[in-house]
Design a protein around this motif. Structure first.
Motif, PDB file in Angstrom:
ATOM      1  N   TRP A 104       0.840  -1.197   0.000  1.00  0.00           N
ATOM      2  CA  TRP A 104       0.000   0.000   0.000  1.00  0.00           C
ATOM      3  C   TRP A 104       0.876   1.248   0.000  1.00  0.00           C
ATOM      4  CZ3 TRP A 104      -5.273  -0.150  -0.408  1.00  0.00           C
ATOM      5  CH2 TRP A 104      -5.874  -1.405  -0.238  1.00  0.00           C
ATOM      6  N   GLY A 105       0.527   2.188  -0.876  1.00  0.00           N
ATOM      7  CA  GLY A 105       1.196   3.478  -0.906  1.00  0.00           C
ATOM      8  C   GLY A 105       0.273   4.549  -0.360  1.00  0.00           C
ATOM      9  N   VAL A 106       0.851   5.608   0.220  1.00  0.00           N
ATOM     10  CA  VAL A 106       0.066   6.713   0.779  1.00  0.00           C
ATOM     11  C   VAL A 106      -0.083   7.786  -0.299  1.00  0.00           C
ATOM     12  CG1 VAL A 106      -0.097   8.453   2.582  1.00  0.00           C
ATOM     13  CG2 VAL A 106       0.934   6.233   3.082  1.00  0.00           C
ATOM     14  N   LEU A 107      -1.318   7.981  -0.767  1.00  0.00           N
ATOM     15  CA  LEU A 107      -1.573   9.011  -1.771  1.00  0.00           C
ATOM     16  C   LEU A 107      -1.446  10.394  -1.139  1.00  0.00           C
ATOM     17  CD1 LEU A 107      -2.241   8.814  -4.768  1.00  0.00           C
ATOM     18  CD2 LEU A 107      -4.650   9.091  -4.204  1.00  0.00           C
ATOM     19  N   TYR A 108      -2.031  10.552   0.040  1.00  0.00           N
ATOM     20  CA  TYR A 108      -1.812  11.760   0.840  1.00  0.00           C
ATOM     21  C   TYR A 108      -2.270  11.476   2.259  1.00  0.00           C
ATOM     22  CZ  TYR A 108      -6.835  12.762   0.276  1.00  0.00           C
ATOM     23  OH  TYR A 108      -8.207  12.684   0.284  1.00  0.00           O
ATOM     24  N   SER A 109      -1.842  12.333   3.166  1.00  0.00           N
ATOM     25  CA  SER A 109      -2.193  12.189   4.572  1.00  0.00           C
ATOM     26  C   SER A 109      -2.540  13.563   5.125  1.00  0.00           C
ATOM     27  CB  SER A 109      -1.014  11.591   5.348  1.00  0.00           C
ATOM     28  OG  SER A 109      -1.310  11.495   6.728  1.00  0.00           O
ATOM     29  N   VAL A 110      -3.585  13.653   5.928  1.00  0.00           N
ATOM     30  CA  VAL A 110      -3.962  14.917   6.557  1.00  0.00           C
ATOM     31  C   VAL A 110      -4.158  14.684   8.054  1.00  0.00           C
ATOM     32  CG1 VAL A 110      -5.026  15.919   4.497  1.00  0.00           C
ATOM     33  CG2 VAL A 110      -6.427  14.517   6.016  1.00  0.00           C
ATOM     34  N   PRO A 111      -3.880  15.705   8.883  1.00  0.00           N
ATOM     35  CA  PRO A 111      -3.332  17.014   8.519  1.00  0.00           C
ATOM     36  C   PRO A 111      -1.944  16.881   7.892  1.00  0.00           C
ATOM     37  CG  PRO A 111      -4.180  17.026  10.768  1.00  0.00           C
ATOM     38  CD  PRO A 111      -4.142  15.603  10.331  1.00  0.00           C
ATOM     39  N   PHE A 112      -1.724  17.635   6.801  1.00  0.00           N
ATOM     40  CA  PHE A 112      -0.472  17.531   6.058  1.00  0.00           C
ATOM     41  C   PHE A 112       0.671  18.183   6.824  1.00  0.00           C
ATOM     42  CE2 PHE A 112       2.439  19.116   2.705  1.00  0.00           C
ATOM     43  CZ  PHE A 112       2.800  17.891   2.164  1.00  0.00           C
ATOM     44  N   ASP A 113       0.394  19.297   7.479  1.00  0.00           N
ATOM     45  CA  ASP A 113       1.400  19.990   8.282  1.00  0.00           C
ATOM     46  C   ASP A 113       0.680  20.701   9.410  1.00  0.00           C
ATOM     47  OD1 ASP A 113       0.202  22.216   7.123  1.00  0.00           O
ATOM     48  OD2 ASP A 113       1.770  22.483   5.624  1.00  0.00           O
ATOM     49  N   GLN A 114       1.394  21.535  10.149  1.00  0.00           N
ATOM     50  CA  GLN A 114       0.789  22.161  11.322  1.00  0.00           C
ATOM     51  C   GLN A 114      -0.342  23.116  10.951  1.00  0.00           C
ATOM     52  OE1 GLN A 114       4.046  24.020  13.277  1.00  0.00           O
ATOM     53  NE2 GLN A 114       4.399  25.553  11.708  1.00  0.00           N
ATOM     54  N   CYS A 115      -0.328  23.653   9.726  1.00  0.00           N
ATOM     55  CA  CYS A 115      -1.419  24.525   9.312  1.00  0.00           C
ATOM     56  C   CYS A 115      -2.711  23.739   9.104  1.00  0.00           C
ATOM     57  CB  CYS A 115      -1.046  25.281   8.031  1.00  0.00           C
ATOM     58  SG  CYS A 115       0.161  26.600   8.298  1.00  0.00           S
ATOM     59  N   GLY A 116      -2.602  22.429   8.980  1.00  0.00           N
ATOM     60  CA  GLY A 116      -3.793  21.607   8.880  1.00  0.00           C
ATOM     61  C   GLY A 116      -4.441  21.373  10.230  1.00  0.00           C
ATOM     62  N   SER A 117      -3.698  21.595  11.310  1.00  0.00           N
ATOM     63  CA  SER A 117      -4.258  21.441  12.655  1.00  0.00           C
ATOM     64  C   SER A 117      -5.243  22.571  12.912  1.00  0.00           C
ATOM     65  CB  SER A 117      -3.148  21.457  13.707  1.00  0.00           C
ATOM     66  OG  SER A 117      -2.256  20.382  13.500  1.00  0.00           O
ATOM     67  N   TYR A 118      -6.424  22.229  13.342  1.00  0.00           N
ATOM     68  CA  TYR A 118      -7.498  23.200  13.470  1.00  0.00           C
ATOM     69  C   TYR A 118      -7.109  24.364  14.388  1.00  0.00           C
ATOM     70  CZ  TYR A 118     -12.035  25.227  14.594  1.00  0.00           C
ATOM     71  OH  TYR A 118     -13.069  26.104  14.775  1.00  0.00           O
ATOM     72  N   GLY A 119      -7.283  25.586  13.881  1.00  0.00           N
ATOM     73  CA  GLY A 119      -7.056  26.787  14.675  1.00  0.00           C
ATOM     74  C   GLY A 119      -5.634  26.962  15.155  1.00  0.00           C
ATOM     75  N   PHE A 120      -4.646  26.422  14.404  1.00  0.00           N
ATOM     76  CA  PHE A 120      -3.252  26.458  14.860  1.00  0.00           C
ATOM     77  C   PHE A 120      -2.785  27.883  15.130  1.00  0.00           C
ATOM     78  CE2 PHE A 120       1.327  26.738  13.968  1.00  0.00           C
ATOM     79  CZ  PHE A 120       1.814  25.793  14.858  1.00  0.00           C
ATOM     80  N   CYS A 121      -3.204  28.824  14.318  1.00  0.00           N
ATOM     81  CA  CYS A 121      -2.715  30.202  14.456  1.00  0.00           C
ATOM     82  C   CYS A 121      -3.681  31.112  15.213  1.00  0.00           C
ATOM     83  CB  CYS A 121      -2.434  30.798  13.070  1.00  0.00           C
ATOM     84  SG  CYS A 121      -0.952  30.123  12.290  1.00  0.00           S
TER      85      CYS A 121
END
Length: 810
Positions: free
Chosen positions: A276-293
């Motif tokens: 199995w290969g990973v097509l994509y994974s989320v959260p992709f980076d810290q900006c994907g974490s809800y309300g990070f900023c």
């Protein structure tokens, strides 16, 4: 005797035909049948299998469905909350027509709970992975119960997550509690229909990730490129609203998996393959974490400062990530809108939705309401648009790259913040700003002169502290005290030494919090020196990606200069692939995922990072592996930032490692993103072969690894390059494709090498058309005694030609 023989023959034939009939019904369970431990149902095309299993180290038994070729890929579990403590569990169809699981005492531990009585009940495992219960005399496709209505942690093609609007029933994914326990864990993945539908990951009642709203063709924060491989759909009618997907090609299997850590991965595999290969994974980076900023700010992993207040807003406090308005809104004095382009729009917590309004109408509606803080005009489907208006703080805005479907949002600001008024107060404020800027500039210029003067006399710690202290950088690069590092490493004890290279020794340490760290201590006689130290701190502190090593801080005290990283328990890649014993730890799946992780990290540096960074020293020893063998690119001491329009840059001082350097860089000092692509190609061939490019020896020729791969390719023997340890675990078509892509990356001319965005597509897409590779660089340059003729030539063309980085992994 004849009659007896005929009778025996008839009995034998009846027995054979009865077995043939049973073989055809291997996917069906009737009232008089059962499935116990060691027995399974297999779908008609042998895609899925159902049976009892024990996950991980658990001794409990569960009824589950998995891919027949990948038993570890469990896609559904029946009795998640009621495990069976022994191997005496049985699945059967009860007399009333329900699917039930019985324990050794014949007690029901799980049931499909179909009401009423079914006359001709039968259960069947379909090739979609759906276990269905039906009346055998009913119309095809008419089910009394189906496993697709009760998802576990996996969404398969054709499954739904969403809402039955008539009954209020919701279908959603729930993570396992652990790899050994499939009971419902902490994370759920569901369709939020509060406003426009969007998919969210929740941890309990707390949101951790959101895709952004559905715009008719996709979600704002989900990569658009993979839609060449699958098609997402949101269906909304009076009866239900749900999300589903279908694969574009029938030659692939695809699943969406919510793992125990709260990451959602879209996994893809060839039909019949167990890889199995990973097509994509989320959260992709810290900006994907809800309300990070925080509130009223924009998150961007491509900027040096990840979090930035929206124009017209300022930080609420020095310690807060939330932003507040610099000037209050005043409907009487005139207001306008600031346009943010290509972003994930804010969370729909306080909003109003008007359908079938165009952008100007939407703007007008927002201006009518003094509480409206922003608006956006989104496509929903069939060319229709909806007007979204926000009220209150704007939460979870992030920039998205071109592979995503960002939206435009208009932020309401006072006219003064937009520069629409020219009153005296504005002019006075402008005068003050100009004056302060001039004074600040003079001070900064004086400091620069002072620093240069001090550097020419003595490299003291005060000189370098100015590189990292002040403003936001101080928060980005925490400074550790020397005494704390000495305690963590047991005063740099020899037993904590885990590596040593050109930079200096590397020690393992433990902080008082229990966190394990790796400490790179700059040696006084290090050839890399303070310049590389400063470069690495400044660069890596501003880079945030799953496949880049995380810098926790640095220590600058007296003559001591140290970098503190997250500790990588599996050390560096070269410690595994080039080690005769440890290379067995890396199966083909591990190597497959490692290659894709390195490619994603490099793509981030080249494209998704706004700084556009060239690593210049990508090699096996600079790829660190965490406990799950997830690769992290490290050692940014030689990395360089180039402008977005600079295709290539030239240097008089070539630095890097022999065997990984591109020809144009080693000979002419010219480097670009294609130089890193060359290094990646070398690394890819090393991972596949388990052999080093530099120092490779073959009894039949003197070529290096690139030359050997090229010769095998031209003789249609490329698979002979593969590490023999991979023969049982590999997918040969994937190995061949990786070798093909590796040779494309190491082509002599930079123009012929593909960019990393194309490399990633070529590695993950079986249907991608790959051009024939041309001759690699340096492939026949080896001469006796292990030297390269090209390197001898290079030394006559450049001054202070080569610095060899041999930093070992941590």
């Amino acid at each position: 005797m004849e009659r007896a023989s005929i009778f025996t023959l008839i009995c034998f034939l009846l027995l054979v035909f009865s077995h043939l009939e049973l073989s055809k019904e291997a996917d069906v369970l009737a009232v008089d049948g059962s499935v116990s431990d060691g027995e399974t149902l297999v779908s008609s095309l042998e895609t899925f299998e159902l049976g009892f299993f024990s996950p991980g180290k658990s001794r409990n038994m569960y009824l589950g469905i998995w891919y027949k070729n990948s038993p570890e890929a469990v896609v559904w579990v029946a009795n998640r909350n009621n495990p069976i403590a022994d191997t005496k569990g049985v699945l059967t169809v009860s007399g009333s027509g329900n699917l039930v699981i019985l324990d050794r005492t014949k007690s029901v531990v799980w049931s499909s709970n179909v009401s009423g009585t079914v006359e001709h009940p039968v259960a069947q495992l379909l090739d979609t992975g759906n276990l269905v219960l039906k009346d055998n005399k009913s119309m095809p496709g008419s089910y009394l119960w189906q496993s697709f209505d009760s998802p576990s942690d996996t969404l398969l093609e054709g499954m739904k997550i969403g809402w039955n609007l008539k009954t209020g029933e919701e279908r959603y994914l729930t993570s396992w509690r652990s790899a050994d326990d499939p009971s419902p864990g902490n994370f759920t993945y569901r369709l939020d229909i509060t406003g426009l539908p969007e998919l969210v990951i929740d941890r309990g009642s707390m949101k951790t990730y959101r895709t952004g709203p559905w715009n008719g063709i996709g979600f704002g924060a989900v990569p658009a490129v993979p839609n060449l491989v699958f098609k997402p759909t949101v269906i909304s009618n009076e009866n239900e609203i749900y999300y589903t997907f279908e694969a574009v090609s029938n030659a692939t299997n695809m699943r969406l998996w919510l793992n125990q850590s709260g990451y959602l991965q879209r996994l893809i595999s060839e039909q019949g393959s167990n890889q199995w290969g990973v097509l994509y994974s989320v959260p992709f980076d810290q900006c994907g974490s809800y309300g990070f900023c925080g509130a009223n700010s924009v998150c961007s992993s491509r900027r040096p400062d990840t979090c930035e207040c929206i124009k017209g807003f300022i930080p609420k406090s020095q310690r807060s990530t939330n932003c507040v308005r610099e000037s209050s809104l005043d409907c009487q004095r005139g207001e306008g809108f600031l346009r943010l382009v290509g972003v994930k729009v804010p969370d729909l917590s306080k909003f109003h939705l008007n359908e079938n309004l165009n952008r100007e109408q939407c703007k007008g509606e927002c201006l009518k309401n003094c509480s409206c803080t922003a608006y956006a005009n989104l496509n929903v489907s069939d060319g229709r648009t909806s007007c979204l208006m926000w009220f209150g703080d704007l939460i979870d805005i992030s920039e998205v790259s071109e592979v995503y479907r960002g939206e435009d949002i208009f932020i309401r600001l006072p006219a003064s913040s937009l520069g629409l008024t020219r009153d005296s107060s504005t002019r006075n404020r402008l005068t003050v700003i100009i004056s302060v800027s001039i004074i600040s500039g003079a001070i900064i210029l004086g400091l620069v002169v002072f620093i240069i003067w001090r550097k020419s006399r003595k490299r003291d710690e005060s000189l370098h502290l100015t590189r990292f202290k002040g403003g936001k950088d101080e928060r980005e690069v925490p400074l550790f005290h020397l005494s704390g590092i000495e305690i963590a490493t047991d005063n740099f004890s020899f037993r904590n030494l885990i590596g040593e290279g050109g930079f200096g020794p590397v020690y393992k340490g433990n902080l008082p919090t229990g966190q394990e760290i790796a400490v790179k201590r700059l040696s006084k006689d290090s050839g890399q020196g303070v310049e590389q130290f400063a470069n690495e701190v400044v660069l890596i502190a501003k880079l945030q990606h799953r496949n880049l090593v995380a810098l926790l801080g640095c220590c600058i005290q007296g003559e001591e200069r140290m970098l503190i990283y997250e500790y990588m328990p599996n050390k560096s890649l070269d410690c595994l692939i080039f080690d005769h014993k440890r290379r067995e730890e890396l199966s083909w799946k591990n190597r497959f995922d490692i290659v894709l992780g390195i490619a994603r990290g490099l793509l981030y540096l080249h494209q998704d990072s706004k700084l556009q960074i060239i690593h210049r020293d990508l090699k096996a020893s600079n790829i660190l592996l965490d406990s799950n063998y997830i690769p992290k690119i490290s050692d940014f001491g030689l990395a360089r930032i180039i402008g977005g329009n600079d295709e290539e840059t030239k240097t008089n001082r070539v630095v890097g490692t022999y065997g990984y350097m591109a020809p144009e860089y080693a000979v002419d000092g010219t480097f670009s993103v294609k130089s890193d692509v060359f290094s990646f190609g070398v690394l890819l061939l090393e991972i596949v072969s388990g052999k080093k490019n530099r120092g490779y020896n073959h009894p039949d020729h003197r070529n290096n690894l690139l030359g050997h791969a090229w010769l095998l390719w031209n003789e249609d023997r490329a698979l002979e390059l593969m590490d023999t340890i991979l023969e049982e675990s590999c997918v040969r078509s994937e190995v061949l494709r990786f070798i093909h892509v590796g040779l494309l990356c190491v082509q002599e001319s930079p123009e012929d090498r593909p960019p990393m965005s194309s490399v990633l597509v070529k590695l993950t897409n079986e249907e991608a058309t790959l051009p024939q590779p041309k001759q690699p660089g340096f492939f026949i340059q080896r001469e006796p005694y292990g030297s390269f003729s090209a390197i001898r030539t290079m030394s006559t063309l450049t001054e202070n030609a080569v610095t060899i980085s041999i930093l070992e992994g941590r």
